[in-house]
Design a protein around this motif. Structure first.
Motif, PDB file in Angstrom:
ATOM      1  N   LYS A 115      49.890  43.542  24.767  1.00  0.00           N
ATOM      2  CA  LYS A 115      50.982  42.747  24.191  1.00  0.00           C
ATOM      3  C   LYS A 115      51.657  41.937  25.293  1.00  0.00           C
ATOM      4  N   PRO A 215      49.056  40.207  20.432  1.00  0.00           N
ATOM      5  CA  PRO A 215      50.362  39.839  19.873  1.00  0.00           C
ATOM      6  C   PRO A 215      51.329  39.374  20.965  1.00  0.00           C
ATOM      7  N   LEU A 217      55.385  38.125  21.567  1.00  0.00           N
ATOM      8  CA  LEU A 217      56.763  37.932  21.117  1.00  0.00           C
ATOM      9  C   LEU A 217      57.396  36.870  22.012  1.00  0.00           C
ATOM     10  N   ILE A 237      55.319  28.647  20.175  1.00  0.00           N
ATOM     11  CA  ILE A 237      54.980  29.388  18.952  1.00  0.00           C
ATOM     12  C   ILE A 237      53.933  28.655  18.123  1.00  0.00           C
ATOM     13  N   GLY A 243      51.603  34.959  17.346  1.00  0.00           N
ATOM     14  CA  GLY A 243      52.953  34.890  17.872  1.00  0.00           C
ATOM     15  C   GLY A 243      54.047  35.218  16.874  1.00  0.00           C
ATOM     16  N   THR A 244      55.146  35.774  17.400  1.00  0.00           N
ATOM     17  CA  THR A 244      56.385  35.998  16.654  1.00  0.00           C
ATOM     18  C   THR A 244      57.511  35.356  17.445  1.00  0.00           C
ATOM     19  N   LEU A 245      58.284  34.506  16.802  1.00  0.00           N
ATOM     20  CA  LEU A 245      59.405  33.831  17.461  1.00  0.00           C
ATOM     21  C   LEU A 245      60.707  34.514  17.088  1.00  0.00           C
ATOM     22  N   LYS A 246      61.520  34.824  18.100  1.00  0.00           N
ATOM     23  CA  LYS A 246      62.839  35.422  17.900  1.00  0.00           C
ATOM     24  C   LYS A 246      63.868  34.557  18.619  1.00  0.00           C
ATOM     25  N   ASP A 266      64.870  44.614  20.342  1.00  0.00           N
ATOM     26  CA  ASP A 266      63.779  43.876  19.707  1.00  0.00           C
ATOM     27  C   ASP A 266      62.462  44.072  20.454  1.00  0.00           C
ATOM     28  N   PHE A 270      59.079  45.784  19.004  1.00  0.00           N
ATOM     29  CA  PHE A 270      57.802  45.066  19.088  1.00  0.00           C
ATOM     30  C   PHE A 270      56.722  45.930  19.750  1.00  0.00           C
ATOM     31  N   GLU A 273      55.253  48.673  17.457  1.00  0.00           N
ATOM     32  CA  GLU A 273      54.487  48.257  16.266  1.00  0.00           C
ATOM     33  C   GLU A 273      53.014  48.571  16.407  1.00  0.00           C
TER      34      GLU A 273
END
Length: 273
Positions: A115, A215, A217, A237, A243-246, A266, A270, A273
């Protein structure tokens, strides 16, 4: 103190605590592994093995007139990961460190990295161009180099204002936190500090982002005055596959206060997960 020695003889200092799945933290410019002290304790308390290094020329690592570029930073990181034989590895990089971990993962991390987390990170490309109109003008980076060369002590003190958003209404940044930024910055060799500006701002990470098959983040404050979110996270992103955008409303570039508390939660979520 633990060090590894790179192929060109540079000693890289690192911290290594805890046990469990490894998480490696890469710091921003002009800081050191000490920028991650809270995370090293917190993540170790949550059952992870935590590692953080001082980039060459920074903190307690050797000062070097050569190798102050992103390819070498990634190669240094590869040497550390190989020496510690880290596997199922999660990478967390802030600012310049975000570029470093993306390049490492893309070019050296196959079979080791599981990750990637970037925070206020410089990818995909920081400089303003026709294709990147929200980027940073080269003249602004030239100004950073000039400030470092002329009076880096005062420059680092002044930089804490936009870095931590101290010029924003409601800012709670303490003088102690600003002083610690200055302290870490003053440990960087002048050559390394100067050269690293080009490394973090003029390196194109587009193909590195495309190459990531794990993955990712992507975390970013929407009031980041150092690495504008439009030129960084919002573009990254669209490039990464998993991808996950925060986005953190009102958060600055520096990781402090309520922003840091939520970000840590967060990232832990992540990783779990």
């Amino acid at each position: 103190m633990p060090f590894i020695t790179t192929s060109d003889g540079v000693e890289i200092f690192y911290q290594d605590f805890g046990s469990g799945r490894p998480v490696l933290f890469s710091h921003g410019w002009p800081l050191s592994s000490e920028a991650w002290e809270r995370e090293l304790k917190l993540f170790a308390d949550h059952g992870y093995r935590v590692i953080a290094h001082d980039r060459r020329g920074h903190g307690r690592s050797s000062r070097s007139r050569t190798g102050n570029d992103m390819d070498t930073y990634a190669a240094d990181l590869a040497a550390l990961v190989d020496a510690l034989d880290l596997r199922d590895l999660s990478l967390v990089g802030h600012s310049t460190g975000g570029g470093e971990v993306v390049r490492y993962a893309a070019r050296h991390g196959a079979g080791r990295v599981s990750k990637v987390v970037t925070v206020g990170a410089v990818p995909p490309y920081m400089i303003v161009t026709e294709e990147n109109p929200d980027g940073t003008p080269l003249e602004a980076l030239d100004g950073i180099r000039a400030g470092v060369l002329a009076d880096r002590s005062q420059f680092y003190q002044d930089l804490t204002t936009p870095f931590f958003g101290a010029d924003r209404e409601g800012s709670t940044i303490s003088q102690g936190q600003r002083d610690d930024f200055w302290r870490q910055g003053m440990l960087v060799g002048l050559q390394s500090a100067y050269d690293c500006v080009k490394a973090f701002s003029e390196t194109d990470f587009t193909e590195d982002l495309r190459a990531l098959d794990v993955p990712v983040l992507i975390a970013h404050g929407d009031d980041d005055q150092i690495v504008p979110i439009k030129a960084a996270a919002y573009r990254s992103i669209d490039i990464v596959r998993l991808g996950t955008l925060k986005v953190y409303p009102g958060a600055p570039h520096g990781i402090v206060g309520a922003y840091q508390e939520q970000l840590d939660k967060d990232i832990l979520e992540f990783l779990a997960e």
